[in-house]
Design a protein around this motif. Structure first.
Motif, PDB file in Angstrom:
ATOM      1  N   MET A 186      23.174  26.645  35.428  1.00 48.14           N
ATOM      2  CA  MET A 186      24.362  27.515  35.454  1.00 48.14           C
ATOM      3  C   MET A 186      25.066  27.381  36.801  1.00 48.14           C
ATOM      4  SD  MET A 186      24.570  31.641  34.843  1.00 48.14           S
ATOM      5  CE  MET A 186      26.116  32.518  34.925  1.00 48.14           C
ATOM      6  N   VAL A 187      26.398  27.304  36.747  1.00 46.43           N
ATOM      7  CA  VAL A 187      27.186  27.106  37.970  1.00 46.43           C
ATOM      8  C   VAL A 187      27.956  28.382  38.294  1.00 46.43           C
ATOM      9  CG1 VAL A 187      29.092  25.810  39.005  1.00 46.43           C
ATOM     10  CG2 VAL A 187      27.415  24.634  37.566  1.00 46.43           C
ATOM     11  N   LEU A 188      27.863  28.791  39.550  1.00 48.79           N
ATOM     12  CA  LEU A 188      28.615  29.940  40.052  1.00 48.79           C
ATOM     13  C   LEU A 188      29.629  29.441  41.073  1.00 48.79           C
ATOM     14  CD1 LEU A 188      29.208  32.931  40.611  1.00 48.79           C
ATOM     15  CD2 LEU A 188      27.184  32.983  42.078  1.00 48.79           C
ATOM     16  N   LEU A 189      30.899  29.754  40.843  1.00 47.44           N
ATOM     17  CA  LEU A 189      31.982  29.349  41.745  1.00 47.44           C
ATOM     18  C   LEU A 189      32.684  30.590  42.274  1.00 47.44           C
ATOM     19  CD1 LEU A 189      33.551  26.664  39.384  1.00 47.44           C
ATOM     20  CD2 LEU A 189      32.079  26.181  41.340  1.00 47.44           C
ATOM     21  N   GLY A 190      33.181  30.511  43.485  1.00 47.15           N
ATOM     22  CA  GLY A 190      33.922  31.631  44.048  1.00 47.15           C
ATOM     23  C   GLY A 190      35.074  31.143  44.899  1.00 47.15           C
ATOM     24  N   GLU A 191      36.147  31.908  44.865  1.00 44.42           N
ATOM     25  CA  GLU A 191      37.282  31.610  45.737  1.00 44.42           C
ATOM     26  C   GLU A 191      37.740  32.920  46.366  1.00 44.42           C
ATOM     27  OE1 GLU A 191      40.394  28.629  44.748  1.00 44.42           O
ATOM     28  OE2 GLU A 191      41.740  30.350  44.895  1.00 44.42           O
ATOM     29  N   PRO A 192      37.428  33.117  47.663  1.00 39.38           N
ATOM     30  CA  PRO A 192      37.863  34.357  48.319  1.00 39.38           C
ATOM     31  C   PRO A 192      39.368  34.383  48.503  1.00 39.38           C
ATOM     32  CG  PRO A 192      36.855  32.862  49.907  1.00 39.38           C
ATOM     33  CD  PRO A 192      36.690  32.216  48.570  1.00 39.38           C
ATOM     34  N   MET A 193      39.952  35.576  48.354  1.00 43.56           N
ATOM     35  CA  MET A 193      41.393  35.747  48.511  1.00 43.56           C
ATOM     36  C   MET A 193      41.629  36.855  49.537  1.00 43.56           C
ATOM     37  SD  MET A 193      42.424  35.522  44.445  1.00 43.56           S
ATOM     38  CE  MET A 193      44.192  35.635  44.704  1.00 43.56           C
ATOM     39  N   GLY A 194      42.347  36.526  50.595  1.00 45.05           N
ATOM     40  CA  GLY A 194      42.591  37.506  51.638  1.00 45.05           C
ATOM     41  C   GLY A 194      43.606  38.548  51.218  1.00 45.05           C
ATOM     42  N   GLY A 195      43.472  39.749  51.787  1.00 42.18           N
ATOM     43  CA  GLY A 195      44.477  40.786  51.568  1.00 42.18           C
ATOM     44  C   GLY A 195      44.442  41.446  50.220  1.00 42.18           C
ATOM     45  N   VAL A 196      43.358  41.290  49.481  1.00 39.79           N
ATOM     46  CA  VAL A 196      43.260  41.959  48.179  1.00 39.79           C
ATOM     47  C   VAL A 196      42.016  42.831  48.149  1.00 39.79           C
ATOM     48  CG1 VAL A 196      44.427  40.060  46.984  1.00 39.79           C
ATOM     49  CG2 VAL A 196      41.925  40.094  47.074  1.00 39.79           C
ATOM     50  N   GLU A 197      42.063  43.879  47.355  1.00 39.50           N
ATOM     51  CA  GLU A 197      40.907  44.757  47.166  1.00 39.50           C
ATOM     52  C   GLU A 197      40.302  44.574  45.782  1.00 39.50           C
ATOM     53  OE1 GLU A 197      39.444  46.735  49.386  1.00 39.50           O
ATOM     54  OE2 GLU A 197      40.831  45.961  50.891  1.00 39.50           O
ATOM     55  N   SER A 198      40.858  43.647  45.014  1.00 35.45           N
ATOM     56  CA  SER A 198      40.382  43.429  43.645  1.00 35.45           C
ATOM     57  C   SER A 198      39.589  42.132  43.562  1.00 35.45           C
ATOM     58  CB  SER A 198      41.566  43.355  42.680  1.00 35.45           C
ATOM     59  OG  SER A 198      42.347  42.216  42.967  1.00 35.45           O
ATOM     60  N   VAL A 199      38.931  41.984  42.451  1.00 38.24           N
ATOM     61  CA  VAL A 199      38.195  40.752  42.165  1.00 38.24           C
ATOM     62  C   VAL A 199      38.303  40.498  40.662  1.00 38.24           C
ATOM     63  CG1 VAL A 199      35.983  41.908  41.760  1.00 38.24           C
ATOM     64  CG2 VAL A 199      35.995  39.529  42.533  1.00 38.24           C
ATOM     65  N   ALA A 200      38.223  39.250  40.276  1.00 38.47           N
ATOM     66  CA  ALA A 200      38.206  38.890  38.854  1.00 38.47           C
ATOM     67  C   ALA A 200      37.088  37.892  38.626  1.00 38.47           C
ATOM     68  CB  ALA A 200      39.547  38.293  38.431  1.00 38.47           C
ATOM     69  N   PHE A 201      36.524  37.949  37.458  1.00 42.46           N
ATOM     70  CA  PHE A 201      35.483  36.962  37.114  1.00 42.46           C
ATOM     71  C   PHE A 201      35.663  36.499  35.686  1.00 42.46           C
ATOM     72  CE2 PHE A 201      33.696  40.993  35.794  1.00 42.46           C
ATOM     73  CZ  PHE A 201      33.051  40.700  34.597  1.00 42.46           C
ATOM     74  N   GLU A 202      35.148  35.298  35.413  1.00 44.71           N
ATOM     75  CA  GLU A 202      35.201  34.751  34.052  1.00 44.71           C
ATOM     76  C   GLU A 202      33.921  33.989  33.781  1.00 44.71           C
ATOM     77  OE1 GLU A 202      38.821  33.323  31.827  1.00 44.71           O
ATOM     78  OE2 GLU A 202      37.936  31.394  32.376  1.00 44.71           O
ATOM     79  N   LEU A 203      33.300  34.296  32.676  1.00 48.43           N
ATOM     80  CA  LEU A 203      32.112  33.567  32.208  1.00 48.43           C
ATOM     81  C   LEU A 203      32.543  32.613  31.109  1.00 48.43           C
ATOM     82  CD1 LEU A 203      29.842  36.646  32.272  1.00 48.43           C
ATOM     83  CD2 LEU A 203      28.965  34.427  33.038  1.00 48.43           C
TER      84      LEU A 203
END
Length: 410
Positions: free
Chosen positions: A14-31
């Protein structure tokens, strides 16, 4: 802020990827689960659509109502979709709730109740989704077009077909979940505000013990192609046209994307100008690039009246072919600006980025930085586009029409 991609691979694949985004308080994920429409068994077209609903009708120690309340209590903007290759579930939310949201989704994927009682309403919703397409001929013609353009089963309807859905029972769909929810081939992508070390630890805890199922590759058959007319006594003719293009992984990908924008990138693009504005042949027209991992095409829709359908189709195909004769400098610049604007707007949405990095990794085995995409778009020239079109000219077209009158396809 410099763009970076986090990556972690579990021992089961299983692969986990992340991309941090500055200036936001939210997060999104997709499986991204390898359980898309093309991966359903023969005679089970639409099962993925049923599953995407059924798994959230009770999971872990929560029943249907309790699970729904728990998800709503986190303020999730939930998303789910079925594509050719994957069934995707995810959400956008306030970042402090990410851990609990991942736990609830892991329950739905690994410990869904899949009860007989909840199967019937899940299947009924899928059936109603298919029936609703009869009232949406524009959507129907494009579903029928993809089915005939791509080799079976890659172009299968992601909604399903009535006959298969009616034959499905809870036992068979449970078996599909057991054999298709291959965690070792699943991609989880996260974008926004998150602690990657914490997410890695949690994902290991939730999914690390799952064994890979080795679910294998899709066996690809033949393409139907050609021309298909679906009789309908309405007052309009709905035309779908699709032709081969270099896939997402091809060297000429960016040239073809820009060429598609020249064809249909706004009110000054060729199809809108030549078909709608100059000749008044149709009330709606548009084209877009569509790619699977190993096959792609440019698909076009036009809605017109029966007496104008033949000329509409003829002009559309002529405009596709005229692209290889050359492109104006102004057309090229407008197409580039339009593509980059779309890219920048998408990059500012955590939900879009979570989906994009997962898709990139599945298609390419890596995530493209935004700067790379913009640089590749900027690098396209009139000559590079024309050369790309000569290497893979628009010669053959798959055409579907819905309406009271057929057309001729030369």
């Amino acid at each position: 802020m410099e763009q970076k991609t986090d990556k972690y691979v579990l021992s089961n694949g299983m692969v986990l990827l992340g991309e941090p985004m500055g200036g936001v308080e939210s997060v999104a994920f997709e499986l991204m689960l390898p359980a898309g429409a093309a991966r359903m068994p023969e005679g089970a077209c639409g099962a993925a659509n049923v599953i995407s609903d059924w798994v959230f009708r009770g999971a872990g120690d929560r029943d249907n109502r309790q699970l729904g309340d728990a998800l709503d209590g986190l303020g999730l903007h939930r998303s789910d979709s079925v594509g050719s290759s994957h069934l995707c579930v995810g959400a956008a939310l306030e970042s402090s709730n990410l851990a609990e949201a991942l736990t609830l989704h892991a329950d739905a994927i690994l410990r869904a109740h899949l009860s007989d009682e909840e199967f019937a309403p899940a299947r009924q919703l899928a059936l109603e989704g298919v029936l609703a397409v009869d009232d949406e001929p524009r959507q129907k013609v494009m579903l029928e077009l993809r089915k005939r353009f791509y080799p079976a089963p890659l172009g299968r309807s992601t909604l399903g077909v009535i006959e298969d859905l009616e034959r499905l029972d809870a036992g068979r769909v449970r078996e599909i979940v057991r054999t298709r929810f291959d965690i070792g081939r699943t991609i989880l992508s996260v974008a926004g505000k998150y602690d990657f070390d914490a997410v890695c630890g949690q994902v290991e805890s939730l999914f690390g013990a799952c064994e890979s199922l080795d679910s294998g590759a899709v066996r690809v058959g033949t393409r139907t192609g050609g021309y298909t007319h679906i009789p309908n006594e309405g007052a309009q003719v709905h035309i779908g046209v699709m032709t081969d293009a270099v896939p997402f992984t091809g060297d000429d990908y960016y040239d073809i994307r820009v060429a598609t924008s020249v064809l249909s990138g706004g009110m000054s693009a060729r199809l809108f100008t030549e078909v709608r504005e100059k000749r008044g042949l149709c009330y709606a027209i548009g084209a877009r690039y569509h790619s699977l991992k190993d096959a792609a095409g440019i698909m076009c829709y036009a809605g017109t009246t029966p007496d104008k359908a033949q000329e509409t189709l003829d002009v559309i195909i002529a405009e596709f072919r005229r692209l290889a004769e050359g492109i104006g400098d102004e057309e090229l610049e407008r197409a580039k600006v339009g593509l980059k604007s779309s890219l920048i707007m998408q990059s500012e949405s955590s939900g879009s980025r979570a989906g994009a990095i997962g898709s990139d990794y599945y298609m390419l085995g890596r995530v493209r930085p935004l700067e790379e995409i913009k640089e590749r778009i900027d690098r396209t020239t009139v000559d590079s586009i024309v050369e790309a079109l000569k290497r893979q000219p628009f010669e053959s077209f798959t055409v579907v029409t819905i309406g009271p009158r057929e057309v001729r396809v030369e």
